[in-house]
Design an enzyme around this catalytic site. Structure first.
Site, PDB file in Angstrom:
ATOM      1  N   ARG A 178      -1.092   0.661   3.695  1.00  0.00           N
ATOM      2  CA  ARG A 178      -0.228   0.352   4.827  1.00  0.00           C
ATOM      3  C   ARG A 178      -1.024  -0.270   5.963  1.00  0.00           C
ATOM      4  O   ARG A 178      -2.218  -0.013   6.107  1.00  0.00           O
ATOM      5  CB  ARG A 178       0.437   1.633   5.338  1.00  0.00           C
ATOM      6  CG  ARG A 178       1.350   2.298   4.330  1.00  0.00           C
ATOM      7  CD  ARG A 178       1.849   3.634   4.841  1.00  0.00           C
ATOM      8  NE  ARG A 178       0.790   4.642   4.827  1.00  0.00           N
ATOM      9  CZ  ARG A 178       0.958   5.905   5.198  1.00  0.00           C
ATOM     10  NH1 ARG A 178       2.135   6.308   5.641  1.00  0.00           N
ATOM     11  NH2 ARG A 178      -0.034   6.764   5.142  1.00  0.00           N
TER      12      ARG A 178
ATOM     13  N   ASP B 232      -0.495  -0.817  10.335  1.00  0.00           N
ATOM     14  CA  ASP B 232       0.326  -0.332  11.442  1.00  0.00           C
ATOM     15  C   ASP B 232       1.023  -1.464  12.181  1.00  0.00           C
ATOM     16  O   ASP B 232       0.757  -2.652  11.935  1.00  0.00           O
ATOM     17  CB  ASP B 232      -0.546   0.441  12.437  1.00  0.00           C
ATOM     18  CG  ASP B 232      -1.023   1.769  11.875  1.00  0.00           C
ATOM     19  OD1 ASP B 232      -0.369   2.292  10.957  1.00  0.00           O
ATOM     20  OD2 ASP B 232      -2.050   2.280  12.365  1.00  0.00           O
TER      21      ASP B 232
ATOM     22  N   TYR C 200     -11.986  -5.217   6.367  1.00  0.00           N
ATOM     23  CA  TYR C 200     -11.206  -5.359   7.594  1.00  0.00           C
ATOM     24  C   TYR C 200     -12.021  -6.135   8.620  1.00  0.00           C
ATOM     25  O   TYR C 200     -13.253  -6.013   8.669  1.00  0.00           O
ATOM     26  CB  TYR C 200     -10.871  -3.988   8.190  1.00  0.00           C
ATOM     27  CG  TYR C 200      -9.684  -3.294   7.574  1.00  0.00           C
ATOM     28  CD1 TYR C 200      -8.399  -3.521   8.045  1.00  0.00           C
ATOM     29  CD2 TYR C 200      -9.847  -2.400   6.517  1.00  0.00           C
ATOM     30  CE1 TYR C 200      -7.303  -2.875   7.482  1.00  0.00           C
ATOM     31  CE2 TYR C 200      -8.763  -1.757   5.944  1.00  0.00           C
ATOM     32  CZ  TYR C 200      -7.494  -1.997   6.434  1.00  0.00           C
ATOM     33  OH  TYR C 200      -6.416  -1.366   5.879  1.00  0.00           O
TER      34      TYR C 200
ATOM     35  N   ARG D 292     -10.083   0.968  13.918  1.00  0.00           N
ATOM     36  CA  ARG D 292      -9.778   0.808  15.340  1.00  0.00           C
ATOM     37  C   ARG D 292     -10.513   1.832  16.200  1.00  0.00           C
ATOM     38  O   ARG D 292     -10.932   1.528  17.323  1.00  0.00           O
ATOM     39  CB  ARG D 292      -8.267   0.892  15.549  1.00  0.00           C
ATOM     40  CG  ARG D 292      -7.523  -0.311  14.961  1.00  0.00           C
ATOM     41  CD  ARG D 292      -6.041  -0.040  14.803  1.00  0.00           C
ATOM     42  NE  ARG D 292      -5.418   0.276  16.079  1.00  0.00           N
ATOM     43  CZ  ARG D 292      -4.165   0.738  16.204  1.00  0.00           C
ATOM     44  NH1 ARG D 292      -3.429   0.950  15.124  1.00  0.00           N
ATOM     45  NH2 ARG D 292      -3.675   0.994  17.392  1.00  0.00           N
TER      46      ARG D 292
END
Length: 246
Positions: free
Chosen positions: A50, A52, A110, A197
């Protein structure tokens, strides 16, 4: 039935994340709506993971099973014609029926983009985190090395995470500055909810001098989210690539 593997990109700005929700617009909803147009029936999709709300993807991967016999390039054209402009199918492959987009992942990459400027940039506001403070990139690089290897990342994941095992391995971290743009690149065998993050938020604090590089191993040892810095905003994050053995 044929199992179809898709690599897609999406602009996460106007999505409430990837996963299907009852009321809000999601990437999965739009993809399955497009598949419904093509098949005249419901088709379930399975993604590598997933993302966000506000988070983007350059190389998200998903799979689905289809009774239709369509060439790979035909799938690309058919899906892109049925999808909204903020989602694009980059590549389609026909794979073995045992392939699973989530469970067969070997590693993910990422990237996180930061704009080091005290002025707003209307063209970057949805795609980079504007950070108006002076930073020391060398100090950030020193601190980032502490994340390499295998660690329990409890301190660097959201308290809402439903994963019991929070041990992950980070293979590569790269930090590049070009003018007023700062790019973080992380490659690992998996990432927890908000992990990238929170790492970025903490590293930016190091770069600003609010924390020291030596704080990173201490925070890791605490295994408590309260010891790390704030979570960097979602709009600077990109799921860049998902890697498989085949």
């Amino acid at each position: 039935m044929e199992r179809i593997k898709c690599t897609i990109s999406y602009d996460g700005t106007n999505f409430s994340g990837y996963q299907m929700q009852q009321k809000d617009r999601t990437v999965q909803f739009e993809i399955e709506r497009a598949l419904r147009k093509i098949h005249k029936d419901d088709i379930r999709t399975h993604a590598s993971g997933r993302t966000d709300a506000g988070v983007h993807a350059y190389g998200q991967v998903l799979h689905f099973d289809s009774p239709l016999t369509i060439p790979a390039l035909g799938w690309v054209a058919a899906l892109n014609s049925a999808l909204p402009e903020d989602i694009a199918v980059r590549r389609v492959e026909k794979v073995h029926s045992s392939f699973h987009a989530r469970y067969d992942v070997v590693s993910k990459e990422y990237r996180y983009k930061v704009l080091l400027n005290d002025r707003d940039n209307v063209f970057a506001r949805n795609y980079m985190y504007r950070y108006p403070y002076h930073i020391n990139v060398g100090t950030i690089e020193t601190a980032a090395k502490h994340f390499l290897g295998t660690h329990d990342f409890t301190s660097f994941c959201s308290a809402k995470s439903d994963k019991e095992n929070k041990v992950r391995t980070i293979h590569e971290i790269e930090i590049q500055r070009s003018g007023d743009e700062l790019l973080f690149r992380f490659v690992g065998n998996g990432f927890l909810y908000n992990m990238v993050r929170i790492m970025v938020g903490t590293l930016l604090d190091v770069g600003q001098g609010r924390r020291a590089p030596a704080d990173i191993p201490v925070i890791l040892e605490q295994r408590d989210r309260r010891y790390a810095s704030k979570t960097a905003p979602g709009h600077g994050l990109y799921l860049w690539q998902v890697n498989y053995n085949n």
